[in-house]
Design a protein around this motif. Structure first.
Motif, PDB file in Angstrom:
ATOM      1  N   UNK A 176       0.867  -1.096  -0.001  1.00 16.29           N
ATOM      2  CA  UNK A 176      -0.032  -0.055   0.040  1.00 16.29           C
ATOM      3  C   UNK A 176       0.933   1.262  -0.095  1.00 16.29           C
ATOM      4  N   UNK A 177       0.382   2.387  -0.623  1.00 13.28           N
ATOM      5  CA  UNK A 177       1.243   3.541  -0.653  1.00 13.28           C
ATOM      6  C   UNK A 177       1.034   4.225   0.540  1.00 13.28           C
ATOM      7  N   UNK A 178       1.945   5.469   0.490  1.00 12.81           N
ATOM      8  CA  UNK A 178       2.217   6.390   1.471  1.00 12.81           C
ATOM      9  C   UNK A 178       0.946   7.222   1.944  1.00 12.81           C
ATOM     10  N   UNK A 203      -1.072   6.940   5.247  1.00 14.06           N
ATOM     11  CA  UNK A 203      -0.270   7.199   6.630  1.00 14.06           C
ATOM     12  C   UNK A 203      -0.620   8.722   7.182  1.00 14.06           C
ATOM     13  N   UNK A 204      -0.872   8.938   8.260  1.00 15.14           N
ATOM     14  CA  UNK A 204      -0.793  10.137   8.853  1.00 15.14           C
ATOM     15  C   UNK A 204       0.417  10.676   9.516  1.00 15.14           C
ATOM     16  N   UNK A 205       1.256  11.311   8.735  1.00 18.32           N
ATOM     17  CA  UNK A 205       2.749  11.561   9.152  1.00 18.32           C
ATOM     18  C   UNK A 205       2.749  12.423  10.213  1.00 18.32           C
ATOM     19  N   UNK A 206       1.984  13.348  10.392  1.00 22.26           N
ATOM     20  CA  UNK A 206       2.097  14.211  11.373  1.00 22.26           C
ATOM     21  C   UNK A 206       1.599  13.729  12.829  1.00 22.26           C
ATOM     22  N   UNK A 207       0.745  12.809  13.085  1.00 23.96           N
ATOM     23  CA  UNK A 207       0.399  11.945  14.167  1.00 23.96           C
ATOM     24  C   UNK A 207       1.327  10.939  14.517  1.00 23.96           C
ATOM     25  N   UNK A 212      -7.605   7.042   4.431  1.00 22.32           N
ATOM     26  CA  UNK A 212      -7.644   6.427   3.350  1.00 22.32           C
ATOM     27  C   UNK A 212      -7.500   5.018   3.292  1.00 22.32           C
ATOM     28  N   UNK A 213      -7.128   4.620   4.711  1.00 25.25           N
ATOM     29  CA  UNK A 213      -6.969   3.122   4.855  1.00 25.25           C
ATOM     30  C   UNK A 213      -8.167   2.445   5.001  1.00 25.25           C
ATOM     31  N   UNK A 214      -8.343   1.131   4.550  1.00 26.78           N
ATOM     32  CA  UNK A 214      -9.386   0.119   4.639  1.00 26.78           C
ATOM     33  C   UNK A 214      -9.398  -0.334   5.939  1.00 26.78           C
ATOM     34  N   UNK A 215     -10.524   0.079   6.843  1.00 32.23           N
ATOM     35  CA  UNK A 215     -10.307  -0.608   8.044  1.00 32.23           C
ATOM     36  C   UNK A 215     -10.710  -1.965   8.395  1.00 32.23           C
ATOM     37  N   UNK A 248      -5.342   3.076  14.060  1.00 29.96           N
ATOM     38  CA  UNK A 248      -6.115   3.545  12.904  1.00 29.96           C
ATOM     39  C   UNK A 248      -7.218   4.798  13.259  1.00 29.96           C
ATOM     40  N   UNK A 249      -6.678   5.945  12.607  1.00 33.22           N
ATOM     41  CA  UNK A 249      -7.531   6.994  12.773  1.00 33.22           C
ATOM     42  C   UNK A 249      -8.814   7.364  12.380  1.00 33.22           C
TER      43      UNK A 249
END
Length: 229
Positions: free
Chosen positions: A130-132, A135-139, A183-186, A228-229
């Motif tokens: 899966x691509x970048x 990812x929530x980079x800030x958190x 964007x992530x499939x939970x 998972x946000x």
């Protein structure tokens, strides 16, 4: 939703060999020059910016057992093929069929002991990562560490993909806490991204344990922690 990191077994009592890495070796002499060029182009000559590739071919993966190696349900091999963390047997395939897995592809495999085929019950497991953008980079929490002493970790603020790619600190940038965004499939029970490794759900972990599958460990305490946000 509890997430576990899936790591490959390294103990000699499980995989048989003491190298801690692989049990079988790819038999590249089983292919002609054109076939090898195709396989090398797809699995070895990696373009990190173009890695979510879908295969438009099939092939049989031939591999020989190393001395003292043990056949496990998840099997490690050499040399490295990008997107292929292990070989799996039919027992593992049946578990995958029961769960929601990100896109993956299976190539039939033959395992040899010297010149004799000892198993055709395996597949090379290929899973485009899966691509970048998940990812929530800030958190997320990133650090560098020289040596094995966790007390010597240095923390870094990474606010976006550009900062992650352009990091110029001393040591490799690692992740302690990986936060996945909308964007992530939970619903995924098995996934692997550009950062962190391979992860599975609690349901998938339960099936691994109840089926007695060998060759991997599912751990909740192994970094990074996934949120998972």
């Amino acid at each position: 939703m509890k997430i576990y990191k899936l790591i490959r077994a390294f103990e000699p009592k499980i995989i048989g060999v003491k190298n801690g890495v692989h049990q079988v070796e790819w038999l590249q002499d089983k292919y002609n020059e054109k076939e090898m060029q195709q396989l090398q182009s797809f699995f070895i000559n990696l373009d990190w910016n173009n890695i979510n590739k879908k295969p438009d071919f099939t092939f049989v993966y031939h591999a020989k057992m190393l001395r003292n190696a043990i056949l496990t349900d998840f099997m490690q091999f050499t040399p490295f093929l990008f997107g292929c963390p292990f070989l799996i047997n039919t027992k593992v395939k049946n578990i995958l069929d029961k769960h929601n897995i990100q896109d993956y592809y299976l190539f039939p495999a033959k395992i040899y002991d010297k010149d004799k085929v000892i198993s055709e019950d395996y597949y090379l497991f290929y899973c485009p990562i899966l691509d970048y953008d998940i990812i929530d980079f800030e958190k997320s929490v990133f650090y560098t560490q020289l040596g094995i002493d966790k007390k010597k970790r240095k923390w870094h603020n990474v606010n976006n993909l550009e900062e992650f790619k352009n990091f110029k600190g001393i040591g490799n940038l690692k992740v302690e806490r990986l936060v996945l965004n909308e964007n992530f499939d939970k619903s995924l029970d098995f996934f692997t991204g550009r950062i962190g490794g391979i992860f599975i759900s609690e349901a998938f972990k339960k099936d691994i344990e109840e089926s007695g599958l060998s060759g991997v460990h599912a751990l909740s305490t192994y970094e990074p922690e996934v949120v998972i946000g």
